[in-house]
Every structure is written in structure tokens, then in C-alpha cells.
Design a protein around this motif. Structure first.
Motif, PDB file in Angstrom:
ATOM      1  N   LEU A  74       0.493  -1.809  -0.304  1.00 26.83           N
ATOM      2  CA  LEU A  74       0.640  -0.033   0.221  1.00 26.83           C
ATOM      3  C   LEU A  74       0.554   1.331   0.007  1.00 26.83           C
ATOM      4  O   LEU A  74       1.695   1.214   0.879  1.00 26.83           O
ATOM      5  CB  LEU A  74      -1.091   0.069   1.405  1.00 26.83           C
ATOM      6  N   THR A  75       0.685   2.454  -0.977  1.00 30.29           N
ATOM      7  CA  THR A  75       1.632   3.272  -1.391  1.00 30.29           C
ATOM      8  C   THR A  75       0.450   4.683  -0.808  1.00 30.29           C
ATOM      9  O   THR A  75      -1.049   4.290  -0.865  1.00 30.29           O
ATOM     10  CB  THR A  75       2.151   3.340  -2.429  1.00 30.29           C
ATOM     11  N   PHE A  76       1.150   6.058  -1.631  1.00 27.90           N
ATOM     12  CA  PHE A  76       0.669   7.036  -1.180  1.00 27.90           C
ATOM     13  C   PHE A  76      -0.049   7.666  -2.596  1.00 27.90           C
ATOM     14  O   PHE A  76      -0.648   8.459  -2.390  1.00 27.90           O
ATOM     15  CB  PHE A  76       0.753   8.081  -0.170  1.00 27.90           C
ATOM     16  N   THR A  77       0.913   6.566  -3.439  1.00 30.98           N
ATOM     17  CA  THR A  77       0.678   7.531  -4.633  1.00 30.98           C
ATOM     18  C   THR A  77       0.654   6.545  -6.157  1.00 30.98           C
ATOM     19  O   THR A  77       1.682   5.631  -5.538  1.00 30.98           O
ATOM     20  CB  THR A  77       1.987   8.803  -5.632  1.00 30.98           C
ATOM     21  N   ARG A  78       0.130   6.346  -7.183  1.00 37.12           N
ATOM     22  CA  ARG A  78       0.183   5.641  -7.903  1.00 37.12           C
ATOM     23  C   ARG A  78       2.032   4.899  -8.574  1.00 37.12           C
ATOM     24  O   ARG A  78       2.154   4.344  -9.332  1.00 37.12           O
ATOM     25  CB  ARG A  78      -0.500   5.514  -9.363  1.00 37.12           C
ATOM     26  N   ARG A  95       8.077 -12.115 -11.770  1.00 41.51           N
ATOM     27  CA  ARG A  95       6.617 -12.137 -11.007  1.00 41.51           C
ATOM     28  C   ARG A  95       6.130 -11.216  -9.884  1.00 41.51           C
ATOM     29  O   ARG A  95       4.681 -11.166  -9.721  1.00 41.51           O
ATOM     30  CB  ARG A  95       6.997 -14.008 -10.196  1.00 41.51           C
ATOM     31  N   CYS A  96       7.696 -10.391  -9.678  1.00 39.83           N
ATOM     32  CA  CYS A  96       6.837  -9.059  -8.963  1.00 39.83           C
ATOM     33  C   CYS A  96       5.630  -8.233  -9.419  1.00 39.83           C
ATOM     34  O   CYS A  96       4.855  -7.227  -9.082  1.00 39.83           O
ATOM     35  CB  CYS A  96       8.072  -8.217  -8.554  1.00 39.83           C
ATOM     36  N   SER A  97       5.168  -8.348 -10.810  1.00 39.29           N
ATOM     37  CA  SER A  97       4.407  -7.571 -11.607  1.00 39.29           C
ATOM     38  C   SER A  97       2.487  -7.894 -11.058  1.00 39.29           C
ATOM     39  O   SER A  97       1.796  -7.478 -11.117  1.00 39.29           O
ATOM     40  CB  SER A  97       4.282  -7.757 -12.996  1.00 39.29           C
ATOM     41  N   ASN A  98       3.207  -8.969  -9.944  1.00 36.60           N
ATOM     42  CA  ASN A  98       1.969  -9.462  -9.921  1.00 36.60           C
ATOM     43  C   ASN A  98       1.399  -9.248  -8.725  1.00 36.60           C
ATOM     44  O   ASN A  98       0.218  -9.329  -7.720  1.00 36.60           O
ATOM     45  CB  ASN A  98       1.338 -10.881  -9.795  1.00 36.60           C
ATOM     46  N   VAL A  99       2.440  -8.292  -7.579  1.00 34.52           N
ATOM     47  CA  VAL A  99       1.930  -8.485  -5.876  1.00 34.52           C
ATOM     48  C   VAL A  99       0.661  -7.405  -6.138  1.00 34.52           C
ATOM     49  O   VAL A  99       0.810  -6.800  -6.877  1.00 34.52           O
ATOM     50  CB  VAL A  99       3.157  -7.663  -6.115  1.00 34.52           C
ATOM     51  N   SER A 100       0.385  -7.500  -5.331  1.00 36.15           N
ATOM     52  CA  SER A 100      -1.633  -7.036  -4.989  1.00 36.15           C
ATOM     53  C   SER A 100      -0.894  -5.435  -4.594  1.00 36.15           C
ATOM     54  O   SER A 100      -0.027  -5.359  -3.756  1.00 36.15           O
ATOM     55  CB  SER A 100      -2.471  -7.527  -3.770  1.00 36.15           C
ATOM     56  N   GLY A 101      -2.181  -4.469  -4.976  1.00 37.10           N
ATOM     57  CA  GLY A 101      -1.870  -3.472  -3.803  1.00 37.10           C
ATOM     58  C   GLY A 101      -1.763  -1.702  -4.698  1.00 37.10           C
ATOM     59  O   GLY A 101      -2.525  -2.081  -5.231  1.00 37.10           O
ATOM     60  N   GLY A 102      -1.528  -1.000  -4.174  1.00 36.99           N
ATOM     61  CA  GLY A 102      -1.081   0.378  -4.804  1.00 36.99           C
ATOM     62  C   GLY A 102      -2.190   1.261  -3.834  1.00 36.99           C
ATOM     63  O   GLY A 102      -1.028   1.012  -2.649  1.00 36.99           O
ATOM     64  N   THR A 103      -2.852   2.169  -4.125  1.00 31.35           N
ATOM     65  CA  THR A 103      -3.287   3.245  -3.116  1.00 31.35           C
ATOM     66  C   THR A 103      -4.282   2.706  -2.440  1.00 31.35           C
ATOM     67  O   THR A 103      -4.906   1.711  -2.314  1.00 31.35           O
ATOM     68  CB  THR A 103      -3.729   4.790  -3.766  1.00 31.35           C
ATOM     69  N   PHE A 104      -4.155   3.454  -1.165  1.00 33.53           N
ATOM     70  CA  PHE A 104      -4.986   2.606  -0.445  1.00 33.53           C
ATOM     71  C   PHE A 104      -6.299   2.984  -0.711  1.00 33.53           C
ATOM     72  O   PHE A 104      -7.579   2.020  -0.678  1.00 33.53           O
ATOM     73  CB  PHE A 104      -5.641   3.640   1.059  1.00 33.53           C
ATOM     74  N   HIS A 105      -6.845   4.126  -1.593  1.00 34.71           N
ATOM     75  CA  HIS A 105      -8.656   4.117  -1.941  1.00 34.71           C
ATOM     76  C   HIS A 105      -8.213   3.310  -3.150  1.00 34.71           C
ATOM     77  O   HIS A 105      -9.439   3.211  -3.387  1.00 34.71           O
ATOM     78  CB  HIS A 105      -8.179   5.557  -2.568  1.00 34.71           C
ATOM     79  N   SER A 106      -7.712   2.625  -4.487  1.00 36.88           N
ATOM     80  CA  SER A 106      -7.445   1.959  -5.557  1.00 36.88           C
ATOM     81  C   SER A 106      -7.691   0.546  -4.782  1.00 36.88           C
ATOM     82  O   SER A 106      -8.845  -0.438  -5.566  1.00 36.88           O
ATOM     83  CB  SER A 106      -6.073   1.943  -6.230  1.00 36.88           C
ATOM     84  N   PHE A 107      -6.822   0.113  -2.692  1.00 30.28           N
ATOM     85  CA  PHE A 107      -7.299  -0.778  -3.043  1.00 30.28           C
ATOM     86  C   PHE A 107      -8.974  -1.318  -2.679  1.00 30.28           C
ATOM     87  O   PHE A 107      -9.899  -2.018  -2.941  1.00 30.28           O
ATOM     88  CB  PHE A 107      -6.548  -1.177  -1.783  1.00 30.28           C
ATOM     89  N   ALA A 108      -9.467  -0.221  -1.710  1.00 27.16           N
ATOM     90  CA  ALA A 108      -9.887   0.047  -0.886  1.00 27.16           C
ATOM     91  C   ALA A 108     -11.269  -0.094  -2.301  1.00 27.16           C
ATOM     92  O   ALA A 108     -12.547  -0.745  -2.582  1.00 27.16           O
ATOM     93  CB  ALA A 108     -10.610   0.736  -0.426  1.00 27.16           C
ATOM     94  N   ASN A 109     -11.378   0.577  -3.507  1.00 27.34           N
ATOM     95  CA  ASN A 109     -12.665   0.174  -4.662  1.00 27.34           C
ATOM     96  C   ASN A 109     -12.306  -0.961  -4.963  1.00 27.34           C
ATOM     97  O   ASN A 109     -13.820  -1.501  -5.278  1.00 27.34           O
ATOM     98  CB  ASN A 109     -11.832   1.150  -5.556  1.00 27.34           C
TER      99      ASN A 109
END
Length: 686
Positions: A74-78, A95-109
């Protein structure tokens, strides 16, 4: 027709990390990267390689055989998320391209699309942008008849700000109003009504605003055990960047996602927690060991950015913090030039010194791109912007719009343009638009009268407007123009214009209190000029339909220096940094005085500013003791060095004083000057 076959990319899942992996990490970084299970708090001092540590941790976990999708970053910017993923791929493989996540808001979406129906939202809910939110608030405001009160009710944008800040700070509407816009405290009940109606209407219509994404994700995690368990089982490791910038809602989300295993690693720097105005909560990182009692704490102290003398001053400043994780930044880089401390007689001499020094540095081969001027508030650079334009030094500014482009400054300048030239159509248009009851037709008629009688405004026949609400304002404006025909001092003209403008200023802008400092700067700048014409020429405003001023680089490739608020400078670095207006009341801001938590955040702001410099650091304090009382803040005068540098003789112990010497008084040059006992520092010919 030709065909071109797109081949599927083949991922080598058998690739392992290079045997040399981790050899370029320092001991503290390695401890964090190769950490086992359980909660981990990484306190990453400024410039200590926190991103490198996170990226290596991701690659290490994937290499351990974990499903990349079970790692949540989880990060604060894309941009930060994409950059970390790219670097992890470079370290290991795709394989690392498949790590989940992004910003808090995108994950929440993503989560709310799957499970939102459990809390009453369809999976095709619409996310509202700021404009949509304001429009819905405006609709509710009108339905309730709140725009037709005897006093001025806050505008839709102001209400949206209040509602958003209350959510992000986990605060009440009343406390938010007191903090942000106390002039609207009488309307707290009505704003609370709007808040309830706004929440209900969004749910009825299947809408979520940006804040709802976090609020509703937290509701899911708190109240829907089956969802929480699914997510806990799916995400094996949670990694969070910039944890000091999380608000209370985000910290709770992290707590619930961590589950029973508590495999959560958060990285941040308590000393760089500077965004409380956005809802960031300093306590989140401080209290992490209380929330996760089994937490291990790793501190990254080796700095890869700044020379040691800069770090010595930085360490001393943050050592005075009341609550902190102790750390001592150090570097293996060479460098023994102490930060330079400069006192100037006023703001303008500060600006002149910076311009001259920048030109000197450029002559020495330093590029403008590697030079920055940092300040606490956007208006602190107002005088400097004018001086940079005069010296033809191109710049880009971050954190607030440029002084001469601010709407309220353009309003005042319109009055001044009319005073100088009553035939200025653009000036009249801007001023007349401020007055209630003046539409396009009336404005055109008034201007035609002005044109016909511009040589003698006393001949104007205004009888047809006597019954209009704007008539007194028109009479005062004409008197202003007539009187100032013979007035030579621009400062007096500016002050008179401000008296005419003040009621419209406070009516037009809900946040007028935050804009007042710009008005004060305009007066200060005007004091340097002998007449109104030279003052307006120096400001060099372009017509309202243009968007650039000529001090800004015209192309992306053009070399330019940076002006930035400290908030906007976080995460960046420059070879040479000037920190201006190091005065108590400016840094810390006078608005924070009396609130110890805010004072502590102001100290952290200075820490952030100091740690942006790699080689050269200038700290400048204008002596404003003789400056007259502020026009918009009567009786407020600041001349004392910022308390954060005044304590424990930090200036004496960690900086070298640079004395500005008038060219006629001394022939020393900056480069060959030596410390002089009678001055206590180096001389700089000015």
C-alpha cells in the motif's frame, strides 16, 4: 493486409535472486529486508533508502515462494506503487508485477466492488469526483433554503472541505469549523444537516466520494467478519509506505488487514509527519508498538543524500522534539561545508541576496535545476518572485499558485490599473463583476460613460444609478480614481484600493483569512517603487485570458530553478537549498502558536526542509523589527529567529554566519573571504 503476431510473455518462475542480493544494503536495511514473520516498524530517516528497502523486501518475499498476489503493498501515489513494482521486477523477475496493492483508495475500490453490497452499495457504484460532490452539496443546500439566509452561508466548496476534513481527521463538524473557518460557526447545525442529507443521498443513488472509499472499507472490515477473514487468509504480508502520513481510518484498515498473524511491515519517518492538515495522524507511527505489542523496530540512520554538517544541524533540530523515535543521521559521504546562516534587513534584501547568489552559482557551473528555495507558506515567496523576474531567472513554483496569478491579487491590481488608466476595459470588467446587481449590460453602460468622460470624471452623470445597490461603491471608486491622479506614492494608493476591496474580498472568498497575507505582501512590495506606473510594470501581469507569466520556463527542457513550499518539497532533493524567512511567526507559522501539537509539526517541517539539501544549505532570516504593522494583521511584527534554531545555540554551533557587505564598503568576494572575528562569519559582497 499484413498480420503481426503478439507473443505471450513468458515468465520464468524458476529464477532466483542473484547470490549477491542484499550485498549493497547496509546492516539495518538487511535486517528489515530479511525479517521473518510478525509486525515490523521501519523508522527510515530522511535520505536513508526506505524505497530501496521496501523494494528488496518485496523481491525477497516473492523469491521465498509466496504467491505475489498474497503480498499487499500500500502506497500513497500510483507513481510510487508503479516505481516500486518496476524496481522489484528488475531485482527478481516479472512475478513481482503480480504483487497486489496500489494506493489505499484504489485497494478500497477493488474490495468494495466485491463486497459493497453487504453494506448497502451495488457493485457498480459510481465514484464521485470533487465537482460531483460539490454539485450534490449545492443541490441539498438549495433544497433546504440555506442559501437565502440573512448572513452569508458558506459556499459549496467550503462545505465540501469541512465535510472531507471532518472525515479524514476523525473529527466533528463543529471542531473542524472552529479550526478551519470559525466565521461559519453559527451555521454548524445547518452544516450537520447537510452532512446527514449528503450521506443519505449518496447511499440512495449508489454514489461514493473519495473519502467514502476508506470509510466503507473500514466498515466492511469491522462489521463483516466473513470478509475480514477472507482478506486475512488471502493477504499473507502487508507492506505500507509512508506510514507517518496515514490518517486514523487508514491505520485501522491496516490493523484489521494484519489479522492474527500480524505480518505487517510499515515504513516511515515520524520526523517527517507534516500533513495533519490533510488528516495524517502523527500518533499512528508513534503508537504502532502499542497497537502491535510484538513489533520489532528497525531504524535506518545512514543517509545517502546530505553532507554531514547538514545532518549535524538536522539531528540537533529534531533532538528538541517532545515525542520521537531517537535516531542520529550519518553519512559516509565526504563534505565539510557548514550550512550558511544569513541575516538580511528585510524581505527585499533577502530576495536580492538569493538572486545574486543563484547567478554566482550558475557562473560556477551549477545548473538551475539543482537549486531550490523553500518556504513555510506560499505567500512567503511573493517578493522573491518579483525579484527573480527582474533578474531574468526562470523558475517553477510548487505549493500554491504564483503570487501574480492569484485571483484576489488580480482583483486588487484591477483597482490599481483603473486608477492609473480609467480607460482600462479589463480592469473595469474585473472590478464591476465584484458588485452585486451589475450584469454585462450595466457594466458595459458604465464603462461607456467612463470612456466618454475619462478626461474629467467629475462630469459623469450617474443619476440613473442612484437607486442601485452598487451606487455608493461606484461613487467611492470614482473618487478613488480622481484623488489618486495626483498621488505619487503607490503604497498609499494600494492601501486605499484595499479599503474599497475589503468587503468584496471577504464576501467573495470563504477562505479570505488564508489569503490576507498576500494582500499584506502587495503593500510591502509597493513600498519599493516611486510611482504606480513603475509598480504595475514590475508586476508585469498579463491579460486575464492568459495562464503563464514570463518568469516560468516556456518548455519542459528549459532549465529552471524551483520555488516550493516545504510540504510540496517532501521526498525531493537539490544540490543547493535556500530556506527563507526563518523567523518565529513564519516558521513556525503564527497560526500554530499556542497549540503544542502544531508547534511540534512545525519543527518537523523544518527537519524536512533541512534534509532536502545535498551540498549547500542557506538559512535566511530577514530582520523585520522595523517593519510597520501588517495592514491585514495589525500589530503583528516578527523579527526573532525561529525558535527551532534559536534553542541550544544551534546557529552558533552548527552553521557559519555569512555577513552581507555593501559593495561600496568592502571589496571582499564570497569565494576568497575568510572568517573575521569582528563579524563572526564570512563576508559576501552585496
Amino acid at each position: 493486409m499484413q498480420k503481426y503476431v503478439l507473443k505471450k510473455s513468458v515468465v520464468n518462475h524458476n529464477k532466483t535472486l542473484d547470490p549477491e542480493f542484499g550485498k549493497d544494503l547496509n546492516p539495518s536495511q538487511r535486517e528489515a529486508v530479511f525479517f521473518g514473520k510478525g509486525p515490523l516498524l521501519v523508522i527510515a530517516g530522511a535520505g536513508s533508502g526506505k524505497t530501496k528497502t521496501l523494494v528488496h523486501r518485496v523481491a525477497y518475499l516473492v523469491n521465498q515462494g509466496l504467491d505475489p498476489k498474497s503480498i499487499l503493498l500500500l502506497t500513497f501515489t500510483r507513481k510510487a506503487s508503479a516505481e516500486m513494482t518496476r524496481r522489484a521486477i528488475d531485482l527478481l523477475d516479472a512475478r513481482c508485477s503480480n504483487v497486489s496493492g496500489g494506493t489505499f483508495h484504489s485497494f478500497a475500490n477493488i474490495i468494495l466492488r466485491r463486497y459493497g453490497k453487504l453494506i448497502g452499495y451495488p457493485d457498480n457504484f459510481i465514484i464521485m469526483d470533487r465537482g460531483d460532490s460539490e454539485d450534490l452539496i449545492s443541490m441539498i443546500r438549495k433544497e433546504k433554503g440555506l442559501a437565502k439566509t440573512d448572513k452569508r452561508f458558506p459556499k459549496k466548496g467550503t462545505i465540501a472541505d469541512i465535510l472531507g476534513k471532518a472525515v479524514n481527521r476523525s473529527s466533528t463538524i463543529e471542531n473542524t469549523i472552529i479550526k478551519e473557518c470559525p466565521q461559519f460557526l453559527d451555521y454548524k447545525d445547518e452544516i450537520c444537516e447537510i452532512q446527514k442529507a449528503y450521506a443519505n443521498r449518496k447511499k440512495e443513488m449508489g454514489l461514493m466520494d473519495y473519502d467514502d472509499l476508506l470509510v466503507n472499507l473500514l466498515e466492511l472490515l469491522k462489521n463483516k467478519e466473513e470478509v475480514r477473514n477472507k482478506l486475512n487468509n488471502y493477504y499473507q504480508y502487508i507492506l505500507v509506505d509512508e506510514y507517518q502520513d496515514t490518517n486514523m481510518i487508514q491505520a485501522e484498515i491496516v490493523k484489521f488487514l494484519a489479522g492474527k498473524d500480524e505480518n505487517v511491515m510499515v515504513v516511515g519517518d515520524d520526523s517527517q509527519s507534516i500533513y495533519s492538515f490533510r488528516g495524517a495522524n502523527f500518533k499512528n507511527i508513534v503508537d504502532f508498538p502499542k497497537i502491535f505489542p510484538k513489533a520489532t523496530i528497525v531504524t535506518l540512520e545512514e543517509n545517502y543524500r546530505s553532507a554531514q554538517p547538514i545532518l549535524d544541524l538536522t539531528n540537533a533540530v529534531i533532538d528538541g522534539a517532545r515525542e520521537k523515535y531517537s535516531k542520529n543521521l550519518f553519512t559516509k559521504r565526504s563534505g565539510n561545508i557548514k550550512p550558511l546562516y544569513v541575516e538580511t534587513k528585510d524581505d527585499n534584501e533577502q530576495s536580492q541576496f538569493i538572486c545574486q547568489k543563484i547567478l554566482d552559482l550558475r557562473e560556477e557551473g551549477q545548473t538551475l535545476n539543482k537549486i531550490a528555495v523553500l518556504f513555510r507558506s506560499a505567500w512567503h515567496s511573493n517578493d522573491l518572485e518579483i525579484q527573480l523576474k527582474s533578474a531574468d531567472i526562470p523558475f517553477v513554483k510548487y505549493g500554491g499558485i504564483k503570487f501574480v496569478e492569484a485571483a484576489h491579487i488580480k482583483d486588487v491590481v484591477a483597482y490599481l490599473k483603473i486608477a492609473l488608466n480609467p480607460a482600462d476595459a479589463l480592469g473595469w470588467q474585473r472590478v464591476l463583476n465584484l458588485w452585486e446587481g451589475v450584469g454585462p449590460k450595466t457594466a458595459s453602460d458604465i464603462f461607456e460613460l467612463i470612456l466618454q468622460n475619462r478626461n474629467n470624471l467629475t462630469l459623469l452623470n450617474l443619476d440613473k444609478y442612484k437607486s442601485k445597490a452598487f451606487y455608493p461603491a461606484l461613487k467611492k471608486l470614482l473618487a478613488f480614481i480622481f484623488i489618486n491622479k495626483s498621488q505619487s506614492k503607490p503604497t498609499k494608493i494600494v492601501e486605499t484600493a484595499l479599503r474599497l476591496y475589503k468587503p468584496y474580498f471577504e464576501e467573495k472568498y470563504d477562505n479570505f483569512n488564508k489569503r490576507k497575507a498576500d494582500i499584506d505582501s502587495l503593500i510591502t512590495i509597493s513600498e519599493r517603487f516611486k510611482d504606480l506606473e513603475s509598480f504595475l510594470s514590475e508586476l508585469a501581469l498579463e491579460p486575464p485570458d492568459t495562464t503563464q507569466i514570463d518568469s516560468v520556463a516556456e518548455t519542459e527542457d528549459e532549465e529552471k530553478m524551483t520555488l516550493s513550499t516545504i510540504h510540496s518539497a517532501k521526498g525531493l532533493e537539490w544540490h543547493t537549498v535556500f530556506i527563507i524567512s526563518a523567523v518565529d511567526g513564519f516558521l513556525p507559522s503564527f497560526q500554530s502558536l499556542g497549540d503544542m501539537e502544531q508547534i511540534e509539526e512545525e519543527r518537523r517541517l523544518l527537519y524536512v526542509a533541512l534534509t532536502r539539501a545535498k551540498e549547500n544549505l542557506f538559512i535566511i532570516k530577514p530582520n523585520m523589527a522595523n517593519k510597520k504593522a501588517s495592514y491585514m494583521y495589525p500589530g503583528m511584527q516578527f523579527s526573532k529567529l525561529t525558535r527551532f534554531l534559536d534553542e541550544k545555540s544551534l546557529i552558533d554551533n552548527y552553521t557559519e554566519k555569512l555577513i552581507l557587505v555593501n559593495d561600496e564598503e568592502d571589496e571582499f568576494s564570497f569565494d576568497n573571504a575568510l572568517p573575521e572575528p569582528n563579524f563572526g562569519g564570512r563576508k559576501y559582497v552585496f
